[in-house]
Design a protein around this motif. Structure first.
Motif: not given
Length: 409
Positions: A195-196, A219-221, A243-247
């Motif tokens: 998510k950006y 999130a913007d994108s 920039y968030l990396l989701y898991g």
């Protein structure tokens, strides 16, 4: 990982303490103020952690050899140093889980970088604190650091590692324009998503004011990322932001793109913005109406009354900005954080004590009622990042204005 130096890790000096035993002192009792003193730090020394599996974590180390002392030895200059680590179950209990110490030597000119990794025994299901020390044996200088090692959750931040395009650990969580990177994972074929967010944080409010509310923005994108054999393909991030990396439904890794040149001052616009702490509201509004360079020159010359005095203050103040960026950048640029704000205005603290949930700074002597103390609580943000926030108080109003006035002489 192979070093480009004629370097070796030699004898294991301290046996691994696999049995639970008491360490020399609880980490929360250690004064770590040297961590925030630039003249007592080795510029460029950095570490990264990566959980290889449920029992082993790699500690990656990057040592700028030019910062070590080289002494004559059989006609050639040689550096000698020792890297030590201690793994604890936390700050408060002081239970030592694992420790080791290695010596190294380099016979080159000191202009290269040493990089390597050390395996650490750390079982999944718990979080740990890693105390690291690098001792320059020729100079007698000791450089310390605390790292938090996460292995409690199903997805942990240290299950992922940011790499440069060639696969070498980047040792930082921020990128520059057009910089190509990869992400390594200990899960070989997961498909995750980023998510950006483009919004930028504002500088902190004074220590006697009200803290800024942390907004939860959409999130913007959103875009996916695929791991194959535990690594992504190389790519860039398109714009400045987070920039968030989701898991597993939660953020597990954050990558920042602050601005090109970070943590150094990147532009006159950033120089103007960072004057927020020592300018009045009227001055700041006036500066915002001028071109950045003109605003900066006018502000400092008006304050100091002399161009040479202005130059001295400029070097000192913006040096603090860059130091704050290096020391305190977690969820935002370090100078915008509460710790960065206090550091820039008051300077490095005399005493710093850290535990699991907070960090206490003291300006003055321990136990002296006239000493100035700040308490920063470690809080989890809505995006699952952590940040230290100052416990604000009206009692800080007078010392704050006195410290600001010292910058304005």
């Amino acid at each position: 990982m192979k070093s480009r130096l004629t370097f070796f890790f030699a004898t294991l000096l301290t046996a691994m303490a696999l049995a639970y035993c008491k360490g020399p002192a609880k980490l929360s009792y250690r004064n770590i103020s040297n961590f925030y003193k630039p003249d007592l730090q080795l510029a460029g020394l950095s570490y990264a952690l990566f959980n290889l599996n449920d029992s082993i974590t790699n500690l990656y180390v990057r040592i700028p050899m030019k910062g070590l002392r080289y002494l004559p030895d059989n006609g050639a200059g040689k550096s000698r140093f020792r890297l030590s680590y201690q793994l604890f179950d936390g700050f408060e209990k002081g239970v030592l889980i694992d420790s080791a110490s290695f010596t190294g030597m380099d016979s080159l000119t000191g202009r290269a970088i040493f990089m390597d990794s050390v395996p650490i025994r750390a079982l999944a299901g718990n979080d740990y604190v890693l105390s690291i020390e690098l001792l320059d044996l020729n100079a007698g200088n000791n450089y310390g650091a605390f790292l938090s090692l996460q292995k409690r959750q199903i997805y942990n931040v240290h299950d992922f590692l940011l790499l440069d395009e060639s696969g070498i650990p980047l040792m930082r969580n921020f990128l520059y324009r057009n910089e190509k990177v990869r992400i390594r994972s200990n899960r070989l074929s997961d498909s995750l998503h980023f998510k950006y967010f483009t919004e930028k944080y504002l500088p902190g409010t004074p220590p006697f004011g009200f803290p800024d509310n942390i907004a939860i923005n959409a999130a913007d994108s959103v875009f996916g990322v695929k791991f194959r054999d535990g690594v992504t393909s190389s790519g860039t991030v398109p714009g400045e932001g987070r920039y968030l990396l989701y898991g597993g439904g939660s953020p597990v890794m954050v990558i920042h793109r602050f601005y090109d040149g970070f943590p150094d001052i990147g532009s006159t616009g950033q120089m103007r913005e960072s004057l927020r702490y020592i300018s009045t509201d009227a001055e700041y509004r006036e500066m915002s109406q001028l071109p950045p360079r003109a605003a900066i020159d006018e502000f400092w010359i008006k304050l100091t009354g002399h161009s040479e005095r202005a130059l001295s203050q400029i070097r000192r103040y913006y040096g603090r900005v860059e130091e704050a960026n290096r020391f305190f950048s977690l969820s935002r640029e370090g100078w915008k954080s509460d710790r960065g704000m206090i550091y820039m205005v008051f300077g490095p603290p005399n005493l710093v004590y850290r535990n699991t949930l907070s960090e206490q700074w003291t300006y003055g002597e321990a136990g002296n009622p006239l000493s100035l103390r700040f308490l920063f609580n470690l809080e989890t943000l809505p995006d699952n990042q952590s940040e230290y926030f100052l416990i604000r108080s009206e009692t800080y109003r007078t010392p704050w204005h006195m410290a600001v006035s010292n910058w304005r002489r």
